[in-house]
Write a protein that holds these residues in place. Sequence first.
Motif, short mmCIF file in Angstrom:
data_model
loop_
_atom_site.label_atom_id
_atom_site.label_comp_id
_atom_site.label_asym_id
_atom_site.label_seq_id
_atom_site.Cartn_x
_atom_site.Cartn_y
_atom_site.Cartn_z
N SER A 105 0.84 -1.19 0.00
CA SER A 105 0.00 0.00 0.00
C SER A 105 0.88 1.24 0.00
CB SER A 105 -0.93 -0.01 1.22
OG SER A 105 -0.16 0.00 2.40
N CYS B 204 -4.18 4.26 -4.97
CA CYS B 204 -3.94 3.34 -6.07
C CYS B 204 -4.29 3.97 -7.42
CB CYS B 204 -4.78 2.08 -5.85
SG CYS B 204 -4.48 0.82 -7.07
N GLN C 264 3.42 1.31 6.89
CA GLN C 264 3.52 0.61 5.62
C GLN C 264 4.38 -0.63 5.79
OE1 GLN C 264 4.56 2.82 2.18
NE2 GLN C 264 3.01 4.35 2.53
N SER D 239 -2.12 -1.15 5.16
CA SER D 239 -3.09 -0.05 5.10
C SER D 239 -3.90 -0.09 6.38
CB SER D 239 -4.01 -0.21 3.89
OG SER D 239 -4.88 -1.32 4.08
N GLN E 205 -6.16 -3.17 6.36
CA GLN E 205 -5.44 -4.42 6.62
C GLN E 205 -5.07 -4.56 8.09
OE1 GLN E 205 -2.42 -3.59 3.71
NE2 GLN E 205 -3.16 -5.21 2.35
#
Length: 107
Positions: free
Chosen positions: A12, A16, A89, A92, A95
Amino acid sequence: CPGGSPVRAVRSGSPCVSPCASERGETDMLSTKLPTWNEEFKCLVLDFEGRTVMASPHNFQLSSPEDPDELVCQYGKIGPNTFSLDFKQPLSIIQAFGVSLSTSFCS
């Protein structure tokens, strides 16, 4: 459930823009950091780096296999019904929250 099991995280970072890392199949492998024996307390402990954490089977820390000392995510109980989630990182927010939420269903 945490306990040495690997976790895969889609890379991530910035929003995106096609093609996404997930579309390219790029993933990072994260591992649960195992506790070490503490002679003073006669039990296994994880170092939460100054954060006061209560003992809980739900506490965990994730790191990269390439650099096990660099934490990517840590989740710890800080009160009777309060938990703390720290992450960076390649995880995200979704997640990290998903991994932490999954510990609620481990027995």
